[in-house]
Design a protein around this motif. Sequence first.
Motif, short mmCIF file in Angstrom:
data_model
loop_
_atom_site.label_atom_id
_atom_site.label_comp_id
_atom_site.label_asym_id
_atom_site.label_seq_id
_atom_site.Cartn_x
_atom_site.Cartn_y
_atom_site.Cartn_z
N ALA A 1 0.85 -1.19 0.00
CA ALA A 1 0.00 0.00 0.00
C ALA A 1 0.88 1.24 0.00
CB ALA A 1 -0.92 0.03 1.22
N MET A 2 0.31 2.36 -0.40
CA MET A 2 0.99 3.63 -0.22
C MET A 2 1.07 3.89 1.29
SD MET A 2 1.54 4.84 -3.32
CE MET A 2 1.82 6.61 -3.10
N ASP A 3 1.90 4.85 1.71
CA ASP A 3 1.96 5.21 3.13
C ASP A 3 0.54 5.51 3.63
OD1 ASP A 3 4.74 5.08 3.44
OD2 ASP A 3 4.99 7.09 2.59
N CYS A 4 0.26 5.10 4.86
CA CYS A 4 -1.05 5.31 5.47
C CYS A 4 -2.14 4.46 4.82
CB CYS A 4 -1.51 6.78 5.41
SG CYS A 4 -0.45 7.91 6.27
N GLY A 5 -1.76 3.52 4.02
CA GLY A 5 -2.74 2.68 3.33
C GLY A 5 -3.46 1.71 4.26
N LEU B 1 -3.74 -2.49 -0.76
CA LEU B 1 -4.76 -1.66 -0.10
C LEU B 1 -4.77 -0.33 -0.83
CD1 LEU B 1 -3.74 -2.49 3.59
CD2 LEU B 1 -5.51 -3.60 2.20
N HIS B 2 -5.91 -0.03 -1.45
CA HIS B 2 -6.00 1.08 -2.39
C HIS B 2 -6.67 2.28 -1.74
CE1 HIS B 2 -6.60 3.16 -6.17
NE2 HIS B 2 -7.89 2.92 -6.23
N ILE B 3 -5.86 3.28 -1.38
CA ILE B 3 -6.46 4.50 -0.79
C ILE B 3 -6.36 5.66 -1.78
CG2 ILE B 3 -6.08 3.89 1.63
CD1 ILE B 3 -3.65 5.89 1.51
N SER C 1 7.36 10.93 -1.09
CA SER C 1 6.64 9.88 -1.79
C SER C 1 5.29 10.39 -2.27
CB SER C 1 6.40 8.67 -0.88
OG SER C 1 7.61 8.24 -0.31
N ARG C 2 4.65 11.17 -1.39
CA ARG C 2 3.32 11.69 -1.73
C ARG C 2 3.38 12.60 -2.97
NH1 ARG C 2 -1.70 12.52 0.01
NH2 ARG C 2 -2.64 14.59 0.08
N ALA C 3 4.48 13.35 -3.08
CA ALA C 3 4.62 14.24 -4.24
C ALA C 3 4.75 13.43 -5.53
CB ALA C 3 5.84 15.15 -4.04
#
Lengths: 329, 329
Positions: free
Chosen positions: B113-117, B217-219, B248-250
């Motif tokens: 997942a991406m961070d916080c996923g 996990l797709h957020i 990463s978010r960018a």
Amino acid sequence: MSGVDESGIVAPEGGRMRDLLRVAPDGGTVDLAAIDPRSTPGLPTAAGSGKRRKAWAHEQVELLGTELGRQQEMLYASAKAAAGPEAPTSAPTAADAHLDGDRPRRLLLVLQAMDCGGKDGTIKRVAGAMNPLGLHIRSFGPPTGEERRHDFLWRIRRALPPPGYVGIFNRSHYEDVLIARVASLVDETTWRARYDQINAFERELAEGAVTVVKVMLHISYGEQGERLMERLSDPRKHWKYNPSDLESRARWDDYQAAYAEALGRCDTDAAPWFVVPADRKWYRDWAVAHLLRETFAGLDLGYPPAGFDVERERQRLRGGDERAKVNGR
Amino acid sequence: MSGVDESGIVAPEGGRMRDLLRVAPDGGTVDLAAIDPRSTPGLPTAAGSGKRRKAWAHEQVELLGTELGRQQEMLYASAKAAAGPEAPTSAPTAADAHLDGDRPRRLLLVLQAMDCGGKDGTIKRVAGAMNPLGLHIRSFGPPTGEERRHDFLWRIRRALPPPGYVGIFNRSHYEDVLIARVASLVDETTWRARYDQINAFERELAEGAVTVVKVMLHISYGEQGERLMERLSDPRKHWKYNPSDLESRARWDDYQAAYAEALGRCDTDAAPWFVVPADRKWYRDWAVAHLLRETFAGLDLGYPPAGFDVERERQRLRGGDERAKVNGR
């Protein structure tokens, strides 16, 4: 003595479980026969009596579990903060287990018991309340060929929890003064020397920031018989039964004597031994949960401070999102 | 379509979750933008609507957890029975992870997942329902110096669950085609070659009796922003935050593209990829629990037959107790 805190957890009556269940604080001899496996030291009046106590204990273990999970998270968080932004890295390995008093704490629960003593059940119910991500559980059976080629503590050292983790040993190096002694796997000079070796090792753990809690789940001969029969009567439990269990059972008194000596010789302030009466499963879980809670309390944990400028990060987050909007995200 | 079984578990509506959440069964391209992270595929009418669904899902996850625990026990029991009376031995090691199709099954859940996923939360709530004794959880961060000296699958192989265990990878070898690609940690030829290497490795796992379930996990971008802000706003969550999260978010779109290619290139029947919409945590846990349940069902597990003569053991147990009475036990 009421002793209910805001979380609803009722304190043990008569003192801390650590004091009530410690049997050989002066390194004296231990008389296991004098400890009733059906007794319930510390159980408060609030628990009620008869069958009501069981439901009460289950509820309390639930609350204690939440509290243990919170403590475990703080332990984990401290280790992660100390290790820097790159942590946690991959699988815990032997290298991670390198002892160093300056590193973040780890907690190690050592569980010992006769067959059917309830080690697995305790892990399921007490450790099961914590986040599995922060648990490091290791079971010790007969040593493998490779393990046999090293000294008896070699495989134990490799199984230590990494900093920040709660480790649980399902059996341990104590087998090397229990079954090794009763079944004469080594000669007497060898197992006799091990008490001192164990004490030295556990002192090293304490100095290396590993907090050790050793628990013997104490069941009666009769209770073991009933649990063995249960395993034989339920096909879903056959896999837990082993014909050799009866050979160990036949040596019950020898095992109790070996336990008594191990408890007496290896109860130290650095790594104390607790005997938990375990014929009643609900009491066993409640008592072990309290022992862990008191151990955590002694660590005085908290959430680590941010290793970055919080306000600046909030601004960065907002600023990045402004730019992202331009890109239609 | 009612689909409630005797345990109270309500089946997903519209088919198995395995079919509803699999996105690239033909090895085609994946359009992640077309999957709404707030959607709830398979959620049955029985769940109700609005806020009621959350409570419903929590209840179902509880029931699913009990069922997963039962399945896990059978998996563990089969491995123990197959390994003989000496098992389980000590800590699972790399040696235990030796692949062999004739050995008892293991199950491996790969979480990406991406961070916080929500990887940690999923592990806590879904794996937390199983017995921690039978779990083998490994987290993968940036490779250590030693890990870097080997090929990217080296550390993965060492972290495989032993037979009988449920393994969970918190991040995995997929990072080597995700961050490695987006952050240019290796050149393009290197990461491009990895899709085939991963497929070959995962085929090997399938042949080696490891059942693999891969879950992304797709957020949404918005949800990640809210969760990051939450971490910045709560001092108890600061330790989960890392300033590099914003870098990463960018690169959000680049990561989504890298995910899409990995999902498309590495979705195989041997090791399928599932995308779980994860903006709603209650749906995420419910969906992953069902995926695991369906996977267990496919293994068709049962308790192993006794490896001994049950009646004879009952007699031995009774006989031993008669003799013990003479000794006053």
